[in-house]
Design a protein around this motif. Structure first.
Motif, PDB file in Angstrom:
ATOM      1  N   ILE A   1       0.868  -1.059  -0.124  1.00  0.00           N
ATOM      2  CA  ILE A   1       0.134   0.086  -0.145  1.00  0.00           C
ATOM      3  C   ILE A   1       0.823   1.326  -0.071  1.00  0.00           C
ATOM      4  CG2 ILE A   1      -1.954  -0.916   1.179  1.00  0.00           C
ATOM      5  CD1 ILE A   1      -0.967  -0.070   3.544  1.00  0.00           C
ATOM      6  N   GLU A   2       0.146   2.354  -0.501  1.00  0.00           N
ATOM      7  CA  GLU A   2       1.025   3.685  -0.561  1.00  0.00           C
ATOM      8  C   GLU A   2      -0.035   4.935   0.018  1.00  0.00           C
ATOM      9  OE1 GLU A   2       2.046   4.212  -4.694  1.00  0.00           O
ATOM     10  OE2 GLU A   2       3.743   2.866  -4.677  1.00  0.00           O
ATOM     11  N   LEU A   3       0.463   5.877   0.661  1.00  0.00           N
ATOM     12  CA  LEU A   3      -0.312   7.048   0.971  1.00  0.00           C
ATOM     13  C   LEU A   3      -1.189   7.443  -0.327  1.00  0.00           C
ATOM     14  CD1 LEU A   3       2.104   9.036   3.166  1.00  0.00           C
ATOM     15  CD2 LEU A   3       0.117   7.666   3.957  1.00  0.00           C
ATOM     16  N   PHE A   4      -2.441   7.745  -0.031  1.00  0.00           N
ATOM     17  CA  PHE A   4      -3.195   8.711  -0.928  1.00  0.00           C
ATOM     18  C   PHE A   4      -2.412   9.887  -1.704  1.00  0.00           C
ATOM     19  CE2 PHE A   4      -7.221   6.728   0.809  1.00  0.00           C
ATOM     20  CZ  PHE A   4      -7.733   6.413  -0.440  1.00  0.00           C
ATOM     21  N   PRO A   5      -2.694   9.981  -2.725  1.00  0.00           N
ATOM     22  CA  PRO A   5      -1.852  11.159  -3.395  1.00  0.00           C
ATOM     23  C   PRO A   5      -2.143  12.517  -2.683  1.00  0.00           C
ATOM     24  CG  PRO A   5      -2.934   9.950  -5.233  1.00  0.00           C
ATOM     25  CD  PRO A   5      -3.650   9.345  -3.852  1.00  0.00           C
ATOM     26  N   GLY A   6      -1.074  13.322  -2.422  1.00  0.00           N
ATOM     27  CA  GLY A   6      -1.283  14.448  -1.810  1.00  0.00           C
ATOM     28  C   GLY A   6      -1.209  14.572  -0.376  1.00  0.00           C
ATOM     29  N   LEU A   7      -1.229  13.275   0.333  1.00  0.00           N
ATOM     30  CA  LEU A   7      -1.107  13.295   1.655  1.00  0.00           C
ATOM     31  C   LEU A   7       0.561  13.289   2.050  1.00  0.00           C
ATOM     32  CD1 LEU A   7      -3.447  10.514   3.197  1.00  0.00           C
ATOM     33  CD2 LEU A   7      -3.727  13.015   2.993  1.00  0.00           C
ATOM     34  N   GLU A   8       1.366  13.027   1.483  1.00  0.00           N
ATOM     35  CA  GLU A   8       2.699  13.178   1.959  1.00  0.00           C
ATOM     36  C   GLU A   8       3.140  14.667   1.988  1.00  0.00           C
ATOM     37  OE1 GLU A   8       7.327  11.875   0.527  1.00  0.00           O
ATOM     38  OE2 GLU A   8       5.422  11.362  -0.654  1.00  0.00           O
ATOM     39  N   THR A   9       2.770  15.477   1.168  1.00  0.00           N
ATOM     40  CA  THR A   9       2.978  16.848   1.130  1.00  0.00           C
ATOM     41  C   THR A   9       2.463  17.396   2.346  1.00  0.00           C
ATOM     42  OG1 THR A   9       3.066  17.056  -1.277  1.00  0.00           O
ATOM     43  CG2 THR A   9       2.708  18.940   0.028  1.00  0.00           C
ATOM     44  N   ALA A  10       1.034  16.894   2.441  1.00  0.00           N
ATOM     45  CA  ALA A  10       0.172  17.651   3.616  1.00  0.00           C
ATOM     46  C   ALA A  10       0.955  17.195   4.960  1.00  0.00           C
ATOM     47  CB  ALA A  10      -1.136  17.278   3.437  1.00  0.00           C
ATOM     48  N   LEU A  11       1.280  15.984   5.000  1.00  0.00           N
ATOM     49  CA  LEU A  11       2.057  15.568   6.410  1.00  0.00           C
ATOM     50  C   LEU A  11       3.297  16.195   6.605  1.00  0.00           C
ATOM     51  CD1 LEU A  11       1.036  11.719   6.284  1.00  0.00           C
ATOM     52  CD2 LEU A  11       0.196  13.376   7.769  1.00  0.00           C
ATOM     53  N   ASP A  12       4.145  16.522   5.621  1.00  0.00           N
ATOM     54  CA  ASP A  12       5.227  17.179   5.899  1.00  0.00           C
ATOM     55  C   ASP A  12       5.093  18.589   6.303  1.00  0.00           C
ATOM     56  OD1 ASP A  12       6.914  15.384   4.750  1.00  0.00           O
ATOM     57  OD2 ASP A  12       6.970  16.056   2.663  1.00  0.00           O
ATOM     58  N   GLN A  13       4.106  19.162   6.074  1.00  0.00           N
ATOM     59  CA  GLN A  13       3.841  20.788   6.417  1.00  0.00           C
ATOM     60  C   GLN A  13       3.025  20.534   7.930  1.00  0.00           C
ATOM     61  OE1 GLN A  13       2.680  23.698   3.990  1.00  0.00           O
ATOM     62  NE2 GLN A  13       3.391  22.845   2.065  1.00  0.00           N
ATOM     63  N   LEU A  14       2.062  19.577   7.887  1.00  0.00           N
ATOM     64  CA  LEU A  14       1.295  19.397   9.057  1.00  0.00           C
ATOM     65  C   LEU A  14       2.153  19.058  10.446  1.00  0.00           C
ATOM     66  CD1 LEU A  14      -1.850  19.748   9.385  1.00  0.00           C
ATOM     67  CD2 LEU A  14      -1.742  17.170   9.408  1.00  0.00           C
ATOM     68  N   SER A  15       3.296  18.347  10.385  1.00  0.00           N
ATOM     69  CA  SER A  15       3.903  17.914  11.421  1.00  0.00           C
ATOM     70  C   SER A  15       4.997  18.802  11.792  1.00  0.00           C
ATOM     71  CB  SER A  15       4.779  16.700  10.952  1.00  0.00           C
ATOM     72  OG  SER A  15       5.824  17.047   9.639  1.00  0.00           O
ATOM     73  N   GLU A  16       5.114  19.997  11.063  1.00  0.00           N
ATOM     74  CA  GLU A  16       6.007  21.186  11.681  1.00  0.00           C
ATOM     75  C   GLU A  16       5.270  21.989  12.462  1.00  0.00           C
ATOM     76  OE1 GLU A  16       7.107  23.274   8.395  1.00  0.00           O
ATOM     77  OE2 GLU A  16       8.472  21.706   7.304  1.00  0.00           O
ATOM     78  N   GLN A  17       3.945  21.827  12.602  1.00  0.00           N
ATOM     79  CA  GLN A  17       3.195  22.852  13.442  1.00  0.00           C
ATOM     80  C   GLN A  17       2.103  22.119  14.299  1.00  0.00           C
ATOM     81  OE1 GLN A  17       1.873  26.388  11.282  1.00  0.00           O
ATOM     82  NE2 GLN A  17       2.702  25.615   9.523  1.00  0.00           N
ATOM     83  N   TYR A  18       1.763  20.834  14.058  1.00  0.00           N
ATOM     84  CA  TYR A  18       0.816  20.189  14.862  1.00  0.00           C
ATOM     85  C   TYR A  18       1.415  18.843  15.464  1.00  0.00           C
ATOM     86  CZ  TYR A  18      -2.653  23.083  12.833  1.00  0.00           C
ATOM     87  OH  TYR A  18      -3.535  24.479  12.541  1.00  0.00           O
ATOM     88  N   GLN A  19       0.868  18.214  16.621  1.00  0.00           N
ATOM     89  CA  GLN A  19       1.332  16.921  17.175  1.00  0.00           C
ATOM     90  C   GLN A  19       0.204  16.036  16.095  1.00  0.00           C
ATOM     91  OE1 GLN A  19       1.637  15.939  21.389  1.00  0.00           O
ATOM     92  NE2 GLN A  19       0.668  17.944  21.599  1.00  0.00           N
ATOM     93  N   LEU A  20       0.993  14.999  15.730  1.00  0.00           N
ATOM     94  CA  LEU A  20       0.341  13.934  14.958  1.00  0.00           C
ATOM     95  C   LEU A  20       0.027  12.666  15.536  1.00  0.00           C
ATOM     96  CD1 LEU A  20       1.866  14.845  11.354  1.00  0.00           C
ATOM     97  CD2 LEU A  20      -0.302  15.717  12.326  1.00  0.00           C
TER      98      LEU A  20
END
Length: 240
Positions: free
Chosen positions: A100-119
């Motif tokens: 399996i692979e991440l849905f398209p677009g999620l990698e980019t979102a997670l890169d930025q999200l992880s800089e400002q939010y706890q995941l």
């Protein structure tokens, strides 16, 4: 104010229907354009109950494979399969889940999200199986093992609000400071809202809301809309 974003795994971070259909196709010999959505949704809905039957010793792994698949097939008026076919499906499906692979677009979102939010992750299912999916999806790039809760290790499963409360303690946040992202209305949206969380519904299967009592804070219908929603969160956090 949202300070953490927590994700479901199955059919939220990756397309679970694709390996399901690929494993079932050679067994049923259906037309290529046949929509197996009802069978897939029924199979998913049986997950917790089926694994509980095995854990309690009422079903063997073989019995679970046969009964779970045939129940799902009959829900769409498809013919039941024999034991060997059910086991062949189970092997092929398990193999597919290792790719399996991440849905398209999620990698980019997670890169930025992880800089400002706890995941974090809350997922129902067997711990070893769910962690294998998490590793295949390389989610360790954005969160730690301590931020992952499975129903097996917690001792309770979604939609029980206790599993969300457990994550509150892990993150050291109030319920109102956490948003949950999931594809299942009852297990993800309704359950998160009942626990006092924000809820983002990734409704990429275009399902109807069973009742109007619990309204998601946001609804998106494909992975790029989800990407946009998550990137908008990071932009709002930067401006705050």
């Amino acid at each position: 104010m949202i300070k953490a974003v927590v994700f479901d795994v199955d059919d939220t971070l990756y397309d679970q229907k694709a390996p399901f259909e690929a494993a079932l196709a050679p067994i049923l010999n259906l037309p290529q354009d046949f929509d197996l959505n009802v069978t897939f949704q029924t199979y998913r809905q049986q997950s917790d109950q089926a694994y509980a039957q095995v854990a309690d010793g009422r079903w063997s792994q073989q019995e679970m494979a046969v009964k779970r698949l045939n129940t799902a097939l009959l829900a769409q008026q498809l013919p039941a399969v024999d034991v060997q076919s059910a086991l062949d499906f189970q092997r092929a499906y398990t193999t597919g889940l290792r790719q399996i692979e991440l849905f398209p677009g999620l990698e980019t979102a997670l890169d930025q999200l992880s800089e400002q939010y706890q995941l974090g992750i809350i997922t129902n299912g067997n711990t070893d199986a769910q962690l294998a999916k998490v590793m295949q999806l390389q989610m360790h790039r954005w969160l730690t093992r301590d931020a992952i809760i499975t129903s097996e290790e917690a001792g309770f499963a979604k939609p029980d609000p206790q599993i969300f409360t457990l994550m509150n303690r892990k993150l050291n946040l109030r319920a109102s400071e956490v948003a949950y992202v999931g594809d299942n209305y009852s297990m993800d949206v309704k359950a998160a809202k009942q626990a006092g969380w924000h809820a983002f519904w990734f409704n990429h299967r275009n399902l109807e809301i069973p009742d109007g009592q619990w309204i998601p804070d946001q609804t998106v219908t494909d992975s790029f809309e989800l990407q946009d929603l998550l990137l908008a969160l990071t932009a709002a956090c930067s401006e705050a």
